[in-house]
Motif scaffolding. Structure first.
Motif, PDB file in Angstrom:
ATOM      1  N   SER A 275      61.767 -26.302  25.766  1.00 11.34           N
ATOM      2  CA  SER A 275      62.658 -25.714  26.503  1.00 11.34           C
ATOM      3  C   SER A 275      61.973 -24.672  27.787  1.00 11.34           C
ATOM      4  CB  SER A 275      63.501 -24.734  25.763  1.00 11.34           C
ATOM      5  OG  SER A 275      62.625 -23.656  25.060  1.00 11.34           O
ATOM      6  N   LYS A 276      60.705 -25.008  27.680  1.00 16.24           N
ATOM      7  CA  LYS A 276      59.885 -24.256  29.177  1.00 16.24           C
ATOM      8  C   LYS A 276      60.010 -22.820  28.798  1.00 16.24           C
ATOM      9  CE  LYS A 276      60.099 -28.028  31.705  1.00 16.24           C
ATOM     10  NZ  LYS A 276      58.955 -28.827  31.337  1.00 16.24           N
ATOM     11  N   GLN A 277      59.736 -22.442  27.579  1.00 11.47           N
ATOM     12  CA  GLN A 277      59.397 -20.954  27.169  1.00 11.47           C
ATOM     13  C   GLN A 277      58.323 -20.943  26.570  1.00 11.47           C
ATOM     14  OE1 GLN A 277      61.868 -18.252  27.525  1.00 11.47           O
ATOM     15  NE2 GLN A 277      62.868 -20.053  28.854  1.00 11.47           N
ATOM     16  N   TYR A 278      57.375 -19.778  26.930  1.00 15.07           N
ATOM     17  CA  TYR A 278      56.198 -19.576  26.476  1.00 15.07           C
ATOM     18  C   TYR A 278      55.983 -18.680  25.266  1.00 15.07           C
ATOM     19  CZ  TYR A 278      53.946 -20.698  31.023  1.00 15.07           C
ATOM     20  OH  TYR A 278      53.577 -21.517  32.036  1.00 15.07           O
ATOM     21  N   HIS A 279      55.137 -19.130  24.299  1.00 15.55           N
ATOM     22  CA  HIS A 279      55.199 -18.302  22.987  1.00 15.55           C
ATOM     23  C   HIS A 279      53.615 -18.178  22.758  1.00 15.55           C
ATOM     24  CE1 HIS A 279      54.626 -22.040  20.456  1.00 15.55           C
ATOM     25  NE2 HIS A 279      55.507 -22.460  21.435  1.00 15.55           N
ATOM     26  N   GLU A 280      53.438 -17.612  21.586  1.00 13.51           N
ATOM     27  CA  GLU A 280      51.831 -17.234  21.218  1.00 13.51           C
ATOM     28  C   GLU A 280      51.832 -18.092  20.192  1.00 13.51           C
ATOM     29  OE1 GLU A 280      50.319 -12.917  22.155  1.00 13.51           O
ATOM     30  OE2 GLU A 280      51.959 -12.942  20.844  1.00 13.51           O
ATOM     31  N   GLU A 281      50.631 -18.989  20.062  1.00 12.46           N
ATOM     32  CA  GLU A 281      50.231 -19.595  18.983  1.00 12.46           C
ATOM     33  C   GLU A 281      48.744 -19.101  18.543  1.00 12.46           C
ATOM     34  OE1 GLU A 281      48.749 -24.177  18.624  1.00 12.46           O
ATOM     35  OE2 GLU A 281      51.386 -23.819  18.556  1.00 12.46           O
ATOM     36  N   PHE A 282      48.715 -18.750  17.303  1.00 12.46           N
ATOM     37  CA  PHE A 282      47.282 -18.018  16.802  1.00 12.46           C
ATOM     38  C   PHE A 282      46.621 -19.271  16.102  1.00 12.46           C
ATOM     39  CE2 PHE A 282      49.924 -14.425  17.412  1.00 12.46           C
ATOM     40  CZ  PHE A 282      48.953 -13.645  17.577  1.00 12.46           C
ATOM     41  N   SER A 283      45.319 -19.277  16.499  1.00 12.26           N
ATOM     42  CA  SER A 283      44.298 -20.377  15.722  1.00 12.26           C
ATOM     43  C   SER A 283      43.037 -19.691  15.485  1.00 12.26           C
ATOM     44  CB  SER A 283      44.326 -21.536  16.714  1.00 12.26           C
ATOM     45  OG  SER A 283      43.528 -20.922  17.947  1.00 12.26           O
ATOM     46  N   PRO A 284      42.257 -20.203  14.857  1.00 10.01           N
ATOM     47  CA  PRO A 284      40.837 -19.579  14.489  1.00 10.01           C
ATOM     48  C   PRO A 284      40.157 -19.540  15.761  1.00 10.01           C
ATOM     49  CG  PRO A 284      41.185 -21.401  12.883  1.00 10.01           C
ATOM     50  CD  PRO A 284      42.400 -21.447  13.985  1.00 10.01           C
ATOM     51  N   ALA A 285      39.401 -18.080  16.102  1.00 11.07           N
ATOM     52  CA  ALA A 285      38.633 -18.071  17.113  1.00 11.07           C
ATOM     53  C   ALA A 285      37.526 -18.964  17.625  1.00 11.07           C
ATOM     54  CB  ALA A 285      37.994 -16.537  17.083  1.00 11.07           C
ATOM     55  N   SER A 286      37.650 -19.801  18.694  1.00  7.73           N
ATOM     56  CA  SER A 286      36.707 -20.577  18.786  1.00  7.73           C
ATOM     57  C   SER A 286      35.862 -20.186  20.162  1.00  7.73           C
ATOM     58  CB  SER A 286      37.303 -22.309  19.229  1.00  7.73           C
ATOM     59  OG  SER A 286      38.118 -22.031  20.255  1.00  7.73           O
ATOM     60  N   ASP A 287      36.249 -19.163  20.883  1.00  3.83           N
ATOM     61  CA  ASP A 287      35.450 -18.658  22.114  1.00  3.83           C
ATOM     62  C   ASP A 287      34.108 -18.104  21.784  1.00  3.83           C
ATOM     63  OD1 ASP A 287      35.020 -16.047  23.918  1.00  3.83           O
ATOM     64  OD2 ASP A 287      35.811 -17.862  25.128  1.00  3.83           O
ATOM     65  N   PRO A 288      32.979 -18.680  22.200  1.00  4.54           N
ATOM     66  CA  PRO A 288      31.695 -18.237  21.733  1.00  4.54           C
ATOM     67  C   PRO A 288      31.633 -16.750  21.789  1.00  4.54           C
ATOM     68  CG  PRO A 288      31.398 -20.265  23.023  1.00  4.54           C
ATOM     69  CD  PRO A 288      33.013 -19.756  23.270  1.00  4.54           C
ATOM     70  N   LEU A 289      32.005 -16.195  23.001  1.00  5.38           N
ATOM     71  CA  LEU A 289      32.019 -14.761  23.384  1.00  5.38           C
ATOM     72  C   LEU A 289      32.659 -14.004  22.271  1.00  5.38           C
ATOM     73  CD1 LEU A 289      31.012 -12.154  24.949  1.00  5.38           C
ATOM     74  CD2 LEU A 289      33.032 -12.456  26.481  1.00  5.38           C
ATOM     75  N   LEU A 290      33.855 -14.404  21.965  1.00  7.66           N
ATOM     76  CA  LEU A 290      34.705 -13.718  20.875  1.00  7.66           C
ATOM     77  C   LEU A 290      33.948 -13.634  19.507  1.00  7.66           C
ATOM     78  CD1 LEU A 290      37.297 -11.833  20.232  1.00  7.66           C
ATOM     79  CD2 LEU A 290      38.408 -14.204  20.171  1.00  7.66           C
ATOM     80  N   GLN A 291      33.441 -14.977  19.208  1.00  8.34           N
ATOM     81  CA  GLN A 291      32.763 -15.268  17.820  1.00  8.34           C
ATOM     82  C   GLN A 291      31.502 -14.317  17.952  1.00  8.34           C
ATOM     83  OE1 GLN A 291      32.073 -19.306  17.822  1.00  8.34           O
ATOM     84  NE2 GLN A 291      33.868 -19.971  16.582  1.00  8.34           N
ATOM     85  N   ASN A 292      30.754 -14.147  19.109  1.00  8.93           N
ATOM     86  CA  ASN A 292      29.521 -13.293  19.030  1.00  8.93           C
ATOM     87  C   ASN A 292      30.087 -11.956  18.824  1.00  8.93           C
ATOM     88  OD1 ASN A 292      27.002 -12.615  19.253  1.00  8.93           O
ATOM     89  ND2 ASN A 292      27.171 -12.181  21.540  1.00  8.93           N
ATOM     90  N   ILE A 293      31.266 -11.302  19.513  1.00  4.90           N
ATOM     91  CA  ILE A 293      31.568 -10.071  19.159  1.00  4.90           C
ATOM     92  C   ILE A 293      32.029  -9.752  17.878  1.00  4.90           C
ATOM     93  CG2 ILE A 293      33.651  -8.371  20.066  1.00  4.90           C
ATOM     94  CD1 ILE A 293      33.272  -9.699  22.986  1.00  4.90           C
ATOM     95  N   LEU A 294      33.067 -10.811  17.328  1.00  6.38           N
ATOM     96  CA  LEU A 294      33.251 -10.607  15.794  1.00  6.38           C
ATOM     97  C   LEU A 294      32.079 -10.609  14.800  1.00  6.38           C
ATOM     98  CD1 LEU A 294      36.548 -12.675  16.177  1.00  6.38           C
ATOM     99  CD2 LEU A 294      36.368 -10.184  16.132  1.00  6.38           C
ATOM    100  N   SER A 295      31.094 -11.471  15.274  1.00  6.86           N
ATOM    101  CA  SER A 295      29.929 -11.420  14.258  1.00  6.86           C
ATOM    102  C   SER A 295      29.128 -10.000  14.485  1.00  6.86           C
ATOM    103  CB  SER A 295      28.837 -12.523  14.569  1.00  6.86           C
ATOM    104  OG  SER A 295      28.236 -12.168  15.868  1.00  6.86           O
ATOM    105  N   ILE A 296      29.180  -9.231  15.731  1.00  2.00           N
ATOM    106  CA  ILE A 296      28.496  -7.913  15.749  1.00  2.00           C
ATOM    107  C   ILE A 296      29.449  -6.672  14.875  1.00  2.00           C
ATOM    108  CG2 ILE A 296      27.869  -6.228  17.348  1.00  2.00           C
ATOM    109  CD1 ILE A 296      26.939  -8.781  19.229  1.00  2.00           C
ATOM    110  N   ASP A 297      30.661  -6.909  15.232  1.00  3.02           N
ATOM    111  CA  ASP A 297      31.546  -5.888  14.816  1.00  3.02           C
ATOM    112  C   ASP A 297      32.807  -6.601  13.991  1.00  3.02           C
ATOM    113  OD1 ASP A 297      33.332  -3.891  14.264  1.00  3.02           O
ATOM    114  OD2 ASP A 297      33.100  -2.867  15.942  1.00  3.02           O
ATOM    115  N   PRO A 298      32.617  -7.194  12.726  1.00  3.74           N
ATOM    116  CA  PRO A 298      33.611  -7.866  12.190  1.00  3.74           C
ATOM    117  C   PRO A 298      34.778  -6.930  11.871  1.00  3.74           C
ATOM    118  CG  PRO A 298      31.446  -7.917  10.834  1.00  3.74           C
ATOM    119  CD  PRO A 298      31.480  -6.972  11.925  1.00  3.74           C
ATOM    120  N   SER A 299      34.766  -5.523  12.143  1.00  6.26           N
ATOM    121  CA  SER A 299      35.990  -4.790  11.621  1.00  6.26           C
ATOM    122  C   SER A 299      37.031  -5.096  12.773  1.00  6.26           C
ATOM    123  CB  SER A 299      35.561  -3.334  11.802  1.00  6.26           C
ATOM    124  OG  SER A 299      35.399  -2.984  12.729  1.00  6.26           O
ATOM    125  N   LEU A 300      36.514  -5.500  14.052  1.00  2.00           N
ATOM    126  CA  LEU A 300      37.622  -5.879  14.966  1.00  2.00           C
ATOM    127  C   LEU A 300      38.646  -6.917  14.754  1.00  2.00           C
ATOM    128  CD1 LEU A 300      35.251  -6.014  18.056  1.00  2.00           C
ATOM    129  CD2 LEU A 300      37.281  -4.327  17.674  1.00  2.00           C
TER     130      LEU A 300
END
Length: 138
Positions: free
Chosen positions: A11-36
């Motif tokens: 219907s041409k509407q945007y919505h959010e879809e959550f999936s496991p983090a695959s971005d290398p920068l985000l994965q690195n950040i989460l490995s350093i600070d898992p509480s995020l």
């Protein structure tokens, strides 16, 4: 951790879809600070300042004894939404800790990043959690 992606439906509407983090920068950040990646019971998902933390990672990789000072917004007002339709559109994205404010170059606020006009040039402004950034250690 999970990441969110803006998806357009039939219907041409945007919505959010959550999936496991695959971005290398985000994965690195989460490995350093898992509480995020820990969901806070009272706030749902949270925005992670991956670009800002990526800059810190690179800075301390190149200059390990650096000291930095940042100046930015630590709080942003809610968007100035004037119509009931704007209020309804605010629900397009799941509320999250550190939600941005979306404003266009004419100074008009939009309910969320998913509902801003596709042809409008917008700024997406995030509040900075300075205490959280200061606690980010490598």
């Amino acid at each position: 951790g999970a990441s969110s992606e803006a998806i357009i439906d039939t219907s041409k509407q945007y919505h959010e879809e959550f999936s496991p983090a695959s971005d290398p920068l985000l994965q690195n950040i989460l490995s350093i600070d898992p509480s995020l990646s820990t969901r806070l019971a009272s706030s749902g998902p949270r925005w992670i300042p991956s670009v800002a933390l990526g800059v810190l990672l690179r800075l301390f990789e190149c200059r390990p004894n650096s000291a930095v000072a940042f100046a930015d917004f630590d709080w942003l007002p809610p968007p100035d939404l004037s119509t009931p339709e704007d209020q309804r559109l605010m629900l397009a994205a799941e509320p999250a800790l550190g939600d941005p404010i979306v404003t266009d170059m004419k100074g008009i606020d939009h309910p969320c990043y998913l509902t801003s006009p596709p042809d409008a040039l917008c700024d997406i402004l995030f509040p900075t959690d300075f205490a959280r950034m200061a606690s980010f250690t490598i």
